[in-house]
Design a protein around this motif. Structure first.
Motif, PDB file in Angstrom:
ATOM      1  N   ALA B  42       0.827  -1.204   0.000  1.00 54.76           N
ATOM      2  CA  ALA B  42       0.000   0.000   0.000  1.00 54.76           C
ATOM      3  C   ALA B  42       0.862   1.255   0.000  1.00 54.76           C
ATOM      4  CB  ALA B  42      -0.915   0.003   1.214  1.00 54.76           C
ATOM      5  N   ALA B  43       2.001   1.191   0.642  1.00 53.57           N
ATOM      6  CA  ALA B  43       2.933   2.324   0.721  1.00 53.57           C
ATOM      7  C   ALA B  43       2.264   3.571   1.274  1.00 53.57           C
ATOM      8  CB  ALA B  43       3.562   2.613  -0.646  1.00 53.57           C
ATOM      9  N   ARG B  46       4.140   5.473   5.099  1.00 53.93           N
ATOM     10  CA  ARG B  46       5.352   6.257   4.831  1.00 53.93           C
ATOM     11  C   ARG B  46       6.398   6.119   5.928  1.00 53.93           C
ATOM     12  NH1 ARG B  46       4.305   6.372  -0.161  1.00 53.93           N
ATOM     13  NH2 ARG B  46       5.747   8.044  -0.661  1.00 53.93           N
ATOM     14  N   LEU B  49      10.271   5.144   4.869  1.00 57.31           N
ATOM     15  CA  LEU B  49      11.053   5.988   3.967  1.00 57.31           C
ATOM     16  C   LEU B  49      12.547   5.820   4.243  1.00 57.31           C
ATOM     17  CD1 LEU B  49       8.914   9.263   4.048  1.00 57.31           C
ATOM     18  CD2 LEU B  49       9.157   7.699   2.115  1.00 57.31           C
ATOM     19  N   LYS B  57      14.416  12.501  -3.187  1.00 58.63           N
ATOM     20  CA  LYS B  57      13.517  12.419  -2.043  1.00 58.63           C
ATOM     21  C   LYS B  57      13.653  11.053  -1.400  1.00 58.63           C
ATOM     22  CE  LYS B  57       9.866  13.189  -4.718  1.00 58.63           C
ATOM     23  NZ  LYS B  57       8.506  13.505  -5.183  1.00 58.63           N
ATOM     24  N   PRO B  58      13.329  10.944  -0.109  1.00 60.97           N
ATOM     25  CA  PRO B  58      13.327   9.604   0.496  1.00 60.97           C
ATOM     26  C   PRO B  58      12.248   8.742  -0.150  1.00 60.97           C
ATOM     27  CG  PRO B  58      12.388  11.219   2.014  1.00 60.97           C
ATOM     28  CD  PRO B  58      12.916  11.990   0.846  1.00 60.97           C
ATOM     29  N   PRO B  60       9.836   5.024  -0.178  1.00 60.31           N
ATOM     30  CA  PRO B  60       9.325   3.976   0.702  1.00 60.31           C
ATOM     31  C   PRO B  60       9.978   2.632   0.358  1.00 60.31           C
ATOM     32  CG  PRO B  60       7.694   4.535  -0.949  1.00 60.31           C
ATOM     33  CD  PRO B  60       8.836   5.476  -1.154  1.00 60.31           C
ATOM     34  N   ALA B  63       7.876  -0.263  -1.294  1.00 61.53           N
ATOM     35  CA  ALA B  63       7.338  -0.184  -2.652  1.00 61.53           C
ATOM     36  C   ALA B  63       8.394   0.159  -3.692  1.00 61.53           C
ATOM     37  CB  ALA B  63       6.217   0.867  -2.706  1.00 61.53           C
ATOM     38  N   THR B  64       9.614   0.304  -3.254  1.00 63.61           N
ATOM     39  CA  THR B  64      10.655   0.698  -4.205  1.00 63.61           C
ATOM     40  C   THR B  64      11.386  -0.536  -4.720  1.00 63.61           C
ATOM     41  OG1 THR B  64      10.928   2.789  -3.037  1.00 63.61           O
ATOM     42  CG2 THR B  64      12.725   2.117  -4.514  1.00 63.61           C
ATOM     43  N   PRO B  65      11.286  -0.809  -6.015  1.00 64.30           N
ATOM     44  CA  PRO B  65      11.971  -1.985  -6.545  1.00 64.30           C
ATOM     45  C   PRO B  65      13.481  -1.769  -6.532  1.00 64.30           C
ATOM     46  CG  PRO B  65      10.488  -0.995  -8.184  1.00 64.30           C
ATOM     47  CD  PRO B  65      10.577  -0.051  -7.051  1.00 64.30           C
TER      48      PRO B  65
END
Lengths: 429, 763
Positions: B42-43, B46, B49, B57-58, B60, B63-65
């Motif tokens: 869902a990210a 936050r 981060l 930017k920082p 998540p 959710a960041t591949p």
């Protein structure tokens, strides 16, 4: 009230003719010629996209992303269904240009979408229309019927094997649904909340299929570009800021309305077109690109030309082209309170910084406006804003913070006065 | 594989991993709330981060591949500033009522606030207040505490299969709630309590009864279905206070069914039997253990002497432990008593497997099938977590097909189904078998008569589905095993599995059904209908048995009930022996996949209650038998499970059974065992008995046409008569039933009903 000056979307529209929006009037002023040109001359998808790139057209919804580049991202050989979506969920306070397009020249949008569908190999399109505009929605549906009857929409358009279905969709009035992925969620029948990106809509869009989303004005500019050539469009504006743009001017001017003018027109000229300041008052500040754009004081604004680069250089953004003009009687604390309330109310609530932070910002500004502010509140606003900006799923968090930062950058003393004297600097407030 | 560096540590992770996956794999903890390994990303919180090199930017972590060569800093200034900022936002509207919050001490927000929060708040405005919701008898709400992580919402949609919770409202006004006027009715709903990272959703039965730090955590094994879920039983002052899942990816993953989670309430029930009692001249008298067991020994010896060993039968619950069953068998064998049965709901005495009947493969393997044909099952009610696991398998490509006498929603995509009358279940399987034989050109065994079997389009589709592909499974559910022609279903299913090259599995209902088979608690006789002179009952009571049990017990000369409860058996027993429920004894359950799982008692036995294995050990001594010198349940277990368990598992029919299609006739009853009627503990758990599922156990259901033809209306009442007895039930519509089918579940509400022809009239 639309005031056509010099531009491509409303070129030749005779507002006095009650049927000026209809297909006959549209065709009489060169409408659907671009589509016919593509289908009769065998113009290829690559050629269309190249023409779009040449035009320098940048997304008119607010982000200003080059349209030709966006179209080139669409996987044209994707085997399944793809979608083309028009974003007419015009919710940015101060913006009312897309409304006029679908009311006064809906076929320009329809033709632009058909061309977009052809260029990207898409057969189904949707136009997501803002929830609070009922007559506009009905006008668009009527125009769709005309286009279908004339054979411009549906199966085997103009006798070719090109098919394109276009549907209108009436939203429910949430600002956040103007964010493209929230729009897609809403279009799918879900709660309108932005998706985390990546994946981007070009690979995972409507119903999980590749999708291209453009603003109404962007699509409505397409027929001109194809008909007259991208170079001609580009030359209407200035390099990297091709074409003309609609500016929704509101606030303390004598003739508020939509002005379609070449990008690069000095703000001072636009102000003159609007009949100057109301009651001869002095210009105090301008929000040049919709409510989320940082405010610019009069002296800076008067040096700007109305295009992406100039406004950006001045520390704000052209955004959707909503120009909110404020005269010397405006209390900036009150103005910010109103803006902050808007973002507080319209935050979708999905992610923490925006859900919690927008309410906090509003409450502090409200406190200052009520004469209950404290000296540390201004730093608190900037600190809270800093914790929102860049930390959220979509740009609404940033949009809520930018007005705060802009106001405190240019009008901090006015806020300090409010806090110190528990009343407004501006007479009458 | 991709290379990534996290906080200076280099590692490689599979393509498609997220930064969170990568960090977890090397034990780097990134704070989070909304992320959960079993749920979609869902990210939205936050909290996770982190700083990624070259990102302005920082980002998540959840959710960041991961991209090749990525450098991540989870504790850099940028990351920690972002995390602290999020924590401040989470806390501004969170009530700081930890001292009165049930989540206090096991709250992720509380824990992370220690690391990322501040001692004071900069937020001085009024805090948000949110009205609580009624989610039913199991889940308590304090919605003001909600941090909108949406785990519960995603759970109902993705794991439980039906979105019973949503988040209407916008911005600060967003609230988690159920559909208006509805409660959360999933059979696995209690997992949202574990998932909720704050005290917004807590256990209603547990509420305000203990603080987490007062509780001991003790391992145990689920005692209510064949899955063998691993449990953490939490104990305070020698009392079970609540039950939580112990993660075991191969069995229950990180989940528990509500039945497993909440039936502990019965352990502390006022109905518990705490002292041995004997009936003396019609009066119940409390006695010592020695006196009670001497009486039992004397009576059993006398009856076997006078009427022969065949006049005594032992009936045990399939939720009895392996050790209990083994010592019961061993002690009765000393008197030459061989009538032993733990398949208390088996519908057909002809049913017999070559060795212990089981799933035919592991749970993990079953879920990895390409196609699965399930015959005669209310899977979500019989084995809630197996239904959940198959739901996830379907998302990965499993083709799940059904032959059922109902059309209950499995809340997943079904590849094909055949809905039949309850009395036509055999014929349904035969139709698929015939089609499969035609498709493959193979022949069926001679004792299966396919003459007159009509192959419908649906049956052919199912046959094509099950013969195709590589890894196929065919499973008989509880409705099939409780069917009066279960042996024919077994034979037909075995032939179909053979033709299709599929693995045949049996969904065993009890926690230790497989173990009971291994011990030898299976006969070819109807021990109830045989009206024995004496009965020895272990953990089983009337609602576990077929109709006629009460009459058989009342007519018997002597009934000894080894039970945990004093309420029911008083009516028909002569001796009541208080024996431990699973929580008060050590023992072993062999789950449906043939996996033995031993456990210790988690609390001391209540009052004079004793573990049944100890009671039976003493009974063996009193009977003067040899080989009863066990000093631990492990020693008993070693006597039973003394080799490769795979050798004592075999689902093949023990002998040939003639199978022939029969015609459908008249009004027919579908009589499955409802979710919360399965065993003595479940039936005495008040919160489970307050659920919608429990309510439906006392309903008659039929489709609209059948209701009309019977003169019934949904919402009214019906008088149901069967086997010379009658009950009145509430009427509800069930559009998934065929015409002339009435669904009258087998539970306490219908206990008096017999078998045979059924009559239904408006009441």
């Amino acid at each position: 009230m639309t005031v056509y000056v010099k531009g491509v979307v409303f070129e030749g529209v005779d507002f006095d003719d009650p049927k000026h929006w209809g297909i006959e009037a549209y065709m009489a002023r060169g409408g659907y010629a671009a589509l016919k040109k593509i289908l009769s001359t065998g113009m290829t998808q690559d050629e269309i996209i190249a023409e779009m790139k040449t035009s320098g057209l940048r997304g008119r919804g607010g982000a200003g992303f080059p349209t030709g580049l966006k179209w080139s991202f669409m996987p044209r050989s994707f085997p399944g269904q793809k979608y083309l979506v028009c974003n007419t969920d015009e919710g940015e306070p101060g913006t009312f240009k897309d409304l006029d397009i679908i009311v006064d020249n809906p076929h320009a949008l329809i033709e632009g979408m058909i061309i977009g569908g052809f260029a990207m190999g898409i057969t189904v399109g949707y136009n997501y229309i803002h929830g609070e505009v009922f007559e506009a929605y009905e006008r668009f549906e009527a125009a769709l019927e005309e286009a279908r009857a004339a054979g411009f929409l549906g199966d085997n358009i103009l006798g070719t094997n090109f098919c394109f279905q276009l549907h209108g969709h009436h939203g429910y009035g949430a600002y956040i649904c103007g964010e493209e992925t929230a729009l897609l969620e809403s279009l799918e029948g879900k709660k309108g909340q932005p998706r985390f990106k990546p994946p981007f809509p070009a690979s995972f869009g409507l119903y999980g299929k590749p999708t291209t989303i453009n603003n109404t004005e962007t699509f409505a500019s397409v027929p001109f570009i194809i008909r007259e050539g991208g170079q001609k469009f580009l030359e209407l504006g200035k390099p990297n800021n091709g074409g003309t743009k609609l500016f929704s001017v509101s606030g303390h001017v004598n003739r508020p309305g939509n002005y379609e003018i070449p990008l690069g027109t000095p703000f001072s000229e636009l102000l003159e077109m609007c009949g100057g300041m109301r009651d001869g008052k002095k210009l105090k500040a301008v929000i040049p690109g919709g409510s989320s754009a940082p405010v610019l004081p009069a002296d800076i604004m008067m040096q700007c030309t109305m295009d992406y680069d100039s406004i950006s250089k001045a520390g704000s953004m052209l955004g959707s082209g909503a120009v909110i003009v404020m005269d010397e009687t405006t209390c900036m604390v009150k103005a910010l309170e109103r803006l902050s309330y808007f973002y507080f109310e319209e935050s979708c609530g999905q992610c923490t910084p925006c859900r919690e932070g927008t309410g906090w910002l509003y409450r502090v500004v409200h406190r200052i406006e009520q004469g209950l502010g404290r000296p540390e509140d201004l730093d608190l606003l900037l600190s809270v804003g800093g914790n929102i900006a860049g930390r959220t799923i979509c740009a609404l968090g940033d949009a809520a913070v930018m007005p705060v930062q802009g106001m405190l950058k240019h009008f901090r003393s006015e806020f300090e006065h409010h806090i110190e004297h528990k009343q407004c600097l501006v007479p009458g407030f | 594989m991709l290379e990534i560096e996290i906080d200076g540590k280099k590692l490689t992770v599979p393509t498609g991993s997220t930064v969170m996956d990568a960090a977890n794999s090397i034990g780097v903890h990134i704070p989070h709330f909304c992320y959960h390994k079993k749920l979609s990303i869902a990210a939205n919180c936050r909290m996770c981060l982190v700083q990624v090199e070259k990102a302005p930017k920082p980002l998540p972590a959840c959710a960041t591949p991961v991209t090749d060569g990525m450098k991540v800093y989870t504790h850099s200034d940028m990351a920690v500033k972002a995390q602290k900022g999020v924590m401040e936002f989470l806390l501004i509207n969170h009530p700081l009522d930890c001292p009165i919050c049930d989540q206090g001490g096991e709250c992720q927000l509380q824990d992370l606030a220690v690391g990322y929060g501040q001692s004071g708040s900069r937020y001085e405005e009024e805090k948000r207040v949110v009205a609580n919701k009624n989610l039913g008898p199991l889940i308590s709400t304090d919605m003001t505490r909600c941090i909108h992580c949406s785990r519960c919402v995603r759970f109902t949609e993705e794991i439980a299969g039906y979105q019973e919770l949503g988040m209407p409202g916008r911005g600060e006004h967003t609230e988690v709630m159920s559909f208006i006027g509805k409660t959360v009715n999933s059979e696995i709903s209690g997992n949202v309590i574990d998932l909720c990272p704050v005290g917004a959703l807590t256990s209603k039965p547990f509420r305000y009864s203990a603080r987490t730090w007062e509780l001991s955590r003790r391992k145990s094994v689920g005692a209510h279905d064949g899955l063998g879920a691993n449990l953490v039983v939490q104990v305070k002052n020698n009392q079970v206070m609540r039950v939580l899942p112990l993660e075991n990816e191969a069995i229950n993953e990180c989940w528990l069914s509500d039945r497993e989670r909440f039936s502990y309430e019965a352990l502390n029930s006022a109905a518990r039997l705490t002292q041995p009692m004997v009936k003396d001249g019609g009066e119940w008298k409390v006695v010592g253990w020695q006196e009670a067991l001497e009486l039992v020994a004397t009576k059993l010896k006398g009856i076997t002497a006078n009427h022969g060993a065949d006049s005594v039968a032992a009936i045990a619950s399939p939720n009895s432990t392996l050790e209990e069953l083994y010592l019961l068998r061993k002690s009765l064998a000393g008197l030459d008593i061989r009538n032993l049965e733990a398949r208390t709901r088996l519908g057909d005495v002809r049913f017999e497997t070559k060795a212990a009947g089981w799933l035919g493969q592991s749970i993990v393997d079953l879920a990895a099938s390409e196609s699965l044909l399930l015959i005669g099952s209310t899977l979500r009610k019989e084995q809630p977590l197996l239904a959940q696991r198959l739901r996830q398998s379907v998302k990965k490509g499993l083709k799940l097909a059904l032959i059922n006498p109902h059309d209950d929603e499995l809340l997943t995509k079904i590849a094909g189904k055949l809905v039949v009358r309850p009395d036509q279940l055999v014929e349904g399987v035969l139709a698929v078998l015939k089609a499969a034989a035609e498709v493959t050109g193979k022949t069926v065994p001679a004792d299966i008569d396919l003459a007159g079997v009509e192959v419908s389009t649906e049956a052919r589709a199912l046959a094509e589905l099950i013969v195709a592909g590589e890894k196929k499974s065919l499973v008989l559910g509880n409705i099939a095993l409780q069917h009066e022609r279960a042996a024919e279903l077994h034979a037909a299913a075995a032939a179909l599995a053979d033709i299709a090259g599929a693995t045949l599995g049996l969904l065993r209902d009890g926690a230790n059904s497989v173990g009971a088979d291994i011990v030898g608690f299976a006969t070819n006789k109807d021990l109830i209908a045989a009206n024995k002179k004496a009965y020895v009952l272990l953990h089983s009571e009337l609602a576990d048995l077929k109709s006629g049990a009460k009459a058989a017990f009342e007519g018997a000369e002597f009934v000894v009930a080894m039970t945990s409860f004093a309420d029911e058996a008083r009516d028909y027993a002569d001796v009541l022996l208080p024996v431990s429920p699973f929580s008060e004894t050590s023992g072993t359950f062999v789950n449906m996949e043939g996996k033995p799982q031993s456990f210790n008692g988690v609390v001391r036995p209540l009052g004079e209650t004793r573990p049944a294995w100890k009671v039976l050990r003493v009974l063996g001594n009193i009977l003067g038998l040899n080989g009863f010198d066990y000093d631990s349940s492990e020693a008993v277990r070693a006597d039973v499970l003394n080799g490769d368990i795979a050798k004592v598992l075999d689902n093949a029919p023990a002998k040939a059974v003639a199978v022939k299609a029969q015609a459908a006739a008249g009004l027919v009853r579908l009589a499955e065992v409802p979710l919360y009627e399965t065993d003595a503990l479940v039936r005495r758990a008040p919160s489970l008995q307050a659920t919608v599922d429990a309510e439906s156990a006392a309903q008659l259901r039929a489709n609209a046409a059948t209701l009309a033809s019977l003169g019934l209306v949904a919402g009214g009442n019906a008088r149901v008569q069967q086997g010379g007895a009658a009950v009145t039930l509430a009427v509800a519509e069930d559009a998934g039933l065929l015409d002339a089918v009435v669904r009258v579940p087998s539970g306490r509400a219908t206990l008096v009903l017999g078998s045979g022809a059924i009559e239904v009239a408006k009441a």
